[in-house]
Structure formats: C-alpha cells, structure tokens
Design a protein around this motif. Structure first.
Motif: not given
Length: 443
Positions: A410-425
């Motif tokens: 769940f953490l991985g999916e939550l962070v991955t969904n931010l990759e379009g907004d936060i480069p390090s995600a």
C-alpha cells in the motif's frame, strides 16, 4: 439661472488616449464632424479612443501568498531585493540565487497552495539559479559572521535534498556546520549583542530548521548527525501576543515538531547503539532504558499546547492552508517517532503494524497539494516507514508477513502515484514495491 450654451466646449464623458495618459482635460468639439478633441489639436497629435473600457465594480481578488519562510524573515522576502540586485560578489546575491533556485524548483512542481499565483507565469530553470549560486561561493569566506551565508547553505541543502542529490546535500550541510562552528552559531551566548528580538528569533528559526533537515536525513537516509542536541544552546523562536492566533498556532506547531525531531535524534542514536560494537567502545555507549523514548513521547503528547489541538480541525478553525499543512506534518512526524521508539523497545510486529495502519489512514486523507508542498520529505518518511515495517516483520519468524506485505505494498502504491508530482517518488515507490516482493517470497 443662466444655461450654458450648447456651443461651449464640454468635457467628454470618456477622455481620449492622449488626454488620459497625460491627465489633461479632454475638450471635445461640438457641432463638428472632426473626431479629434481640441487638446489633441492644440498639441498636434492624432486623437484616438483605443483604450479598453474597464468594467465597473469591485476588482477580482488576487490571492495573497501565505508567506512564512524559516530561512528568511518575511519582510526580507517582500522588500529586500525589490529595488535592486546586489553585486554578484556580495553574500546577499548568493542568498538571492539560492532562494530563487528553491522557489523555481517549487514552482516547477506547482507545489503552491494558491495555484492562481502561477497563472501566465513563465517558469525559470531552477538549475541555472542553483549553478549560479554554487559559482558564487567564495573559496575563503571573508565575512563569516554574515548570516546570509548560513541561510544560503541551508537553502542549497534543501534544494539538493529535493533533487535527491545526497552528495550536494552533504556538501552544503558541511559548509553550514563549518561556519556554525567558526562563529559559534550553536550557542546564543556567542551571538552579537546588538541583535534585536526579531533578529534573534530569525536566527533561532534558521538554526532549528537546518537541525531538523539534518535529523530527517539521518533518520530516513542513514546520514550522520553533525550537530547533536547535546552541543546546542539555542532557544526556540518566541510566540508573542502581537501575533494573530493563526500565526501563534503555526509557531507552536513548528516548535512541537522540532521537539519531535529532538526525540527522533535520541531514537536514532539509541537504535544505532544497538549495533555490534567493539568492547572498548561499548563502555562509552550505555544504552538507555527501552521505555525511555515511549515515555518521553507520551509526555510530549500530553503536554501539547491547547492551540495545537485545533489544528486537527484546521479547515473550520484556521482557514489557512499552512495550518492544515502543519497538522499533516505533526501526524507524520509523530508516527515516525512512535514507530522508531517501538522498534527500539522491541515491540511486537503486530503493535507496530497497528500504528502504521492508523498512520496510513490519516495520510491517505490528505489532499495532493499537501504531498506536493512537502515534496521529497514526505516521500522519504513513507519510505522510512516501509523499511522499519519490513525489519519488524522479519523478527517474528513470519507470523505477520502477510499483513506486513499488504501495508508495504500500500505504501509503495501510494508513493508511486506521486511520481508525476514529486520526482523522487518513482525510485522510492519502486523500492517499497521490491520490499513487498521480498516479504512475499519469504512467506
């Protein structure tokens, strides 16, 4: 009463372009087919009416940015460089370029609460500002007492953190601490005597802001702590009656999070002290009681200022976005400290997972803009939670692997969904998903 003759030149209801710009009386001709006014005729210019007509009524309100920046006083942000740019060799110029680098970086990610501020705004290249700032750092600092150098190094460290450039992060934190040691910035008793109360508060805020940055990098990135609390003699910024209630809440929240980071430093040292050491070193590294951190966190929470209790209802009590953001920061930092304390106390994986699940429920409620404003910091914290959860699950012979895998995924999916907004995600999300896969293989 005498009526005015219709042949008398009268002021037009709307002035022509020439008269409007110069603030002249626009005298229209009457009874004449020529469109030009008498004033334009006298000046020998063409009379035009091309000026757009303004709509009547109240002007639309342009949202005012909420400005509270720990590295620099608000007044400086608004006025310091308003009239001129300093000489390129001055520390003020270095600070300006560092500030522009961070600001352009934030703007490029649209990590601002008021999106209207970026309308029709051409985004500059943050890397150009960063390189310009880096090129202006002197080999030998002739004015080590100038606080602009400390501010600049702190900003460049923040910029490097958000770019996930750990080498530059260490470089600028190292420069910062070299100056701190040189001028005794870590001890208020060694500060200049002529400082005003506001200047003292600005220095305090700067000092603790960089301290938090370093503890954050030590916690989630495994870096060293260069300035432990035991060496610090700096107070927190004051909360004064002249502040409005919202500013008081924000400052109290900032202080509370700093307290949490100080406790986090204690947790970092305690956990690192658990590693195998040579016998000669173990004599000097006495481990504290396992319940010390849990008790300290409980006392800190119980003594939380009443004004912070309203932050949980920030939308109704404090309409400002920064107060809502502060509430999210408090939730994340409390959870991080709690999990590290439980790891040190060797709490069961089941207990730790319950804390993580409650934490994720709160984080999932936060709007996207809160993640964008936090940037790499929140991504690193979520990654750190995933690693701690992974380590906790491996200590109980697989009894909670299934639940651990679910939470890490769940953490991985939550962070991955931010990759379009936060480069390090993107990288962090991939690492979390790999951890979840490792747990699955061990099941």
């Amino acid at each position: 009463m005498h009526s005015r003759s219709t042949n008398t030149a009268q002021r037009a209801p709307s002035a022509c372009d020439f008269c409007h710009v110069r603030g002249l009386k626009c005298r229209k001709r009457t009874g004449n087919l020529e469109p030009e006014c008498l004033t334009c005729s006298d000046y020998g210019v063409q009379c035009t009416m091309n000026r757009p007509i303004r709509k009547r009524g109240r002007k639309p309100r342009i949202p005012r940015p909420e400005c509270y920046f720990p590295f620099l006083p608000e007044k400086d942000l608004a006025e310091r460089w308003e009239r001129s740019i300093p000489d390129a060799e001055e520390p003020s110029y270095l600070l300006l370029m560092s500030l522009c680098a961070v600001s352009a970086q934030v703007a490029s990610l649209q990590a601002v609460f008021e999106g209207a501020l970026l309308n029709d705004f051409v985004l500059p290249d943050s890397e150009q500002y960063f390189l310009e700032a880096a090129s202006r750092i002197p080999m030998r600092i002739a004015q080590p007492q100038n606080i602009d150098y400390l501010r600049s190094f702190g900003l460049l460290a923040v910029y490097s953190l958000h770019r996930t450039n750990h080498s530059d992060l260490h470089r600028y934190l190292g420069m910062y601490h070299a100056l701190v040691a040189q001028q005794g910035f870590h001890d208020e008793q060694r500060w200049p005597d002529h400082l005003s109360p506001l200047e003292i508060d600005d220095r305090r805020r700067l000092f603790w802001c960089v301290y938090r940055l370093e503890i954050h990098s030590a916690c989630v990135l495994g870096h060293m702590v260069r300035m432990p609390e035991a060496q610090i003699s700096v107070l927190y910024p004051r909360i004064t009656p002249s502040m409005d209630r919202e500013m008081q809440a924000w400052t109290a929240g900032w202080d509370y999070i700093t307290d949490l980071f100080r406790l986090l430093e204690y947790a970092i040292f305690s956990l690192r002290g658990c590693k195998i050491r040579k016998a000669v070193l173990a004599v000097f590294c006495e481990r504290p009681s396992p319940t010390t951190m849990i008790d300290a966190l409980a006392r800190l929470r119980s003594s939380k200022p009443r004004i912070l209790l309203d932050l949980a209802q920030a939308e109704s009590v404090y309409p400002s976005n920064r107060c809502e953001y502060m509430a999210v920061q408090i939730t994340c930092t409390e959870a991080l400290v709690n999990i590290m304390a439980m790891l040190y106390c060797e709490a069961s994986a089941c207990e730790i997972m319950k804390v993580v699940e409650d934490f994720l429920e709160e984080v999932a409620k936060a709007p996207l803009i809160m993640f964008k404003v936090a940037g790499s910091q929140i991504v690193h914290q979520l990654l750190g939670v995933g690693h701690m959860l992974f380590n906790a699950s491996r200590h109980e012979n697989g009894r909670n692997w299934s639940e651990a895998r679910r939470l890490i995924a769940f953490l991985g999916e939550l962070v991955t969904n931010l990759e379009g907004d936060i480069p390090s995600a993107a990288e962090a999300g991939d690492r979390l998903l790999r951890l979840a896969e490792l747990v699955r293989r061990d099941m």
